[in-house]
Write an enzyme that holds these catalytic residues in place. Structure first.
Site, PDB file in Angstrom:
ATOM      1  CG  MET A 163      -5.190 -51.049   0.818  1.00 34.58           C
ATOM      2  SD  MET A 163      -6.650 -51.924   0.189  1.00 34.58           S
ATOM      3  CE  MET A 163      -7.742 -51.813   1.603  1.00 34.58           C
ATOM      4  NE  ARG A 298     -15.219 -52.758  -0.320  1.00 28.84           N
ATOM      5  CZ  ARG A 298     -15.650 -52.285  -1.478  1.00 28.84           C
ATOM      6  NH1 ARG A 298     -16.276 -53.099  -2.337  1.00 28.84           N
ATOM      7  NH2 ARG A 298     -15.463 -51.026  -1.808  1.00 28.84           N
ATOM      8  CE1 TYR A 438      -9.854 -49.218   9.287  1.00 24.93           C
ATOM      9  CE2 TYR A 438     -11.749 -50.564   8.763  1.00 24.93           C
ATOM     10  CZ  TYR A 438     -10.633 -50.323   9.524  1.00 24.93           C
ATOM     11  OH  TYR A 438     -10.294 -51.191  10.529  1.00 24.93           O
ATOM     12  CD  GLU A 439      -9.918 -51.249   3.768  1.00 18.95           C
ATOM     13  OE1 GLU A 439      -9.826 -51.134   2.549  1.00 18.95           O
ATOM     14  OE2 GLU A 439      -8.983 -50.986   4.546  1.00 18.95           O
ATOM     15  N   GLY A 440     -14.270 -48.771   1.832  1.00 14.21           N
ATOM     16  CA  GLY A 440     -15.544 -48.509   1.164  1.00 14.21           C
ATOM     17  C   GLY A 440     -16.614 -48.245   2.201  1.00 14.21           C
TER      18      GLY A 440
END
Length: 594
Positions: A163, A298, A438-440
């Site tokens: 992504m 997540r 990462y991933e927010g």
């Protein structure tokens, strides 16, 4: 680094009993997910992770990855061969539709398999993690012809996925992305640059399908003008055969403090006229489509926190049993350091956090299966969707935070040797540090929990969960699964969560308050939820074994519940105090003197 042995019985108990997999499988008509099938999958996955992936962990960290003059990435020795075995074993398609070549098993059954892979070798495991998320996004959002073109080989693992979200100027603020997509017949031409692209270029698979966020020429500003495109490294023909190289390349590799064997790429699109891309979903709906992948990622990033904690626990368990130093209380000669009370404190903390994190992660994934596949009415489906939405920031946030604590304690348990690379725990400590980012970032997870998952529904999902917690506490009291003092301590932590929830709801219009207390609210909610799962495990083991004295695993579950209540739950009081204090001192200093 010592070998990794997956705790398959612990995983099976957590999945089937604690997280409620068996009830979910029945409700969702997963007839093939029988106890025998579960046991066989876990056993074979444990062999693969322990024998093929784990031995590459340290060598991969030492070797790293290299970007050649042809702008292709060379992975460490053994990585390609292990990935080939991963494909041949059918591990990539466990949870995907049989029509596309998958095994049509529950997502939550793939979760312990993923835990084993990440515990064995987190850098290697990031490749299939991103691929599975990309496959989910395409499965749920792409038009049927695009699915037929891309999914069979992605589900088999022959092609991997990525992504591509952020850009040099953007960070987490996707409203500012500049990558452009211009129509070109039935396709689009993508041009721009993306950063921090995990496994964006490598030599393990024959093709890589990049999911890229970009703007159409007439797109509105901000996040409302973002579309999603699938951009393959090699353009396939209608039969899926690889054609010409697409106009997308890795410009450079990031030099990171950890996960050295995972290539983190700066990707360039459109240096020579534009990379060919296929739109996924509708125009200007790219962020919603990408969040299909993001929510999957997540949960699995939270699972990585559990996995690296388990590996750190295993290494520490071996070391403290073998290391002789000092004379422990009650001994007459130098002792294994595991006999020293402070080492026991650290080991028990590591184990309690790891087991609780596993229960939280598995429970979140079972809720996803209920919401997606349950033979339920609309009200029940909405209930489980709320539960999955609520648990996702807890899994990602808390499980990655505890990984920092557990890996740090592992270094401490090893003493001076923990600071040396040869013991392996230093690598785990370095690798784990990316997980809260990462991933927010976990700050974003906290804002998601307090805003979208709490204030938006006035605490409905959390109140539903707390009602289950109260019922479990009463069951524990009725069955004497724990003594009364500890049940009361859990109920006190639940009251602290209820008080924090009310403060949040009462102050929801104050953005400074909400932003200031969000992280403490996330930690408080997570610890109470994890404590509930530990309490529930004690209730379940009491029911399974009566006195629980004939089975070591069942007995240990009650002991770990005791420890969690005694030594982890008291953290709730501090987090509540932070919520009560609000934003005053946090916002007091001028930003120029911070």
């Amino acid at each position: 680094m010592s070998e990794y042995r997956a705790p398959t019985r612990e995983m099976e108990f957590t999945l089937r009993s604690l997280a409620g997999f068996d009830e979910m499988a029945k409700a969702c008509n997963y007839e093939d997910a029988s106890p025998d099938v579960i046991a066989a999958i876990l056993e074979e996955a444990a062999k693969f992770a322990g024998n093929e992936i784990a031995p590459l962990n340290r060598s991969g960290d030492e070797t790293g990855v290299r970007l050649g003059e042809d702008r292709c990435v060379q992975t460490p020795d053994g990585f390609k061969e292990a990935y080939r075995q991963y494909i041949e074993g059918g591990w990539a398609g466990l949870q995907f539709d049989a029509e596309q070549g998958g095994q049509a098993l529950p997502f939550s059954l793939a979760i312990p398999v993923q835990e084993m892979i990440h515990a064995a070798n987190m850098a290697w495991g990031l490749c299939p993690l991103l691929s599975q998320g990309a496959t989910e996004a395409l499965s749920e959002n792409a038009a049927e012809p695009l699915k037929q073109l891309l999914l069979p080989k992605m589900i088999s693992g022959e092609w991997t996925g990525t992504m591509n979200l952020t850009e040099p100027q953007s960070g987490s603020d996707l409203a500012t992305i500049r990558t452009q997509a211009r129509p070109d017949g039935e396709h689009y031409r993508i041009s721009g640059q993306k950063i921090f692209i995990t496994w964006g270029e490598h030599d393990m698979a024959e093709n890589i399908v990049h999911l890229v966020l970009a703007r159409l020429p007439d797109a509105p500003a901000g996040v409302k003008g973002i579309s999603l495109f699938a951009v393959p490294k090699f353009i396939p023909d209608a039969s899926g055969n690889l054609g010409e190289r697409n106009d997308c390349y890795a410009l450079s590799l990031e030099h990171k403090m950890g996960i050295h064997a995972s290539p983190t790429c700066v990707m360039s699109y459109g240096e020579n006229g534009g990379a060919l891309g296929y739109m996924v979903g509708q125009e200007n709906q790219g962020l919603a489509c990408m969040f299909t992948m993001m929510n999957n990622a997540r949960l699995t990033v939270g699972l990585q926190g559990v996995a690296v904690s388990e590996r750190a626990l295993q290494l520490s368990r071996i070391y403290v049993a073998e290391r002789i130093q000092g004379t422990a209380p009650g001994d007459c000669e130098p002792s294994p350091i595991v006999r020293h009370p402070d080492v026991r404190r650290m080991m028990m903390t590591m184990r309690a956090l790891t087991e609780a994190g596993r229960g939280l992660a598995y429970s979140g994934c079972v809720a996803v299966d209920y919401a997606k596949h349950g033979q339920l009415d609309a009200e029940q489906r909405a209930y489980y969707q709320r539960r999955a939405d609520l648990l996702t920031p807890l899994v990602k946030g808390w499980c990655t935070e505890i990984a920092q604590e557990v890996t740090s304690l592992a270094v401490q348990c090893h003493g001076g040797m923990g600071f040396m690379e040869e013991t392996g725990v230093a690598q785990l400590y370095r690798d784990a540090r990316i997980l809260p980012i990462y991933e927010g970032t976990n700050g974003i997870q906290a804002l998601d929990l307090i805003g979208r998952k709490t204030i938006r529904d006035r605490g409905l999902a959390l109140k539903e969960l707390m009602a289950e917690m109260r019922a479990t506490a009463e069951e524990a009291r009725t069955t004497a699964a724990l003594d009364g003092r500890r049940i009361e301590a859990f109920e006190q932590s639940l009251q602290q969560l209820e008080e924090a929830l009310q403060l949040v709801l009462d102050s929801s219009a104050n953005e400074h308050f909400v932003g200031s207390v969000a992280f403490s609210f996330l930690m408080l909610t997570s610890i109470v939820t994890a404590g509930w799962l530990m309490l529930r495990a004690a209730v379940l083991t009491k029911a399974e074994s009566g006195s629980a004295d004939e089975d070591e695993l069942l007995l240990n579950k009650r002991v770990m519940a005791h420890f969690f209540v005694d030594h982890i739950l008291p953290r709730c009081a501090n987090h509540l105090a932070s919520v009560q204090a609000g934003e005053d001192s946090i916002m007091a200093l001028s930003e120029t003197v911070l």
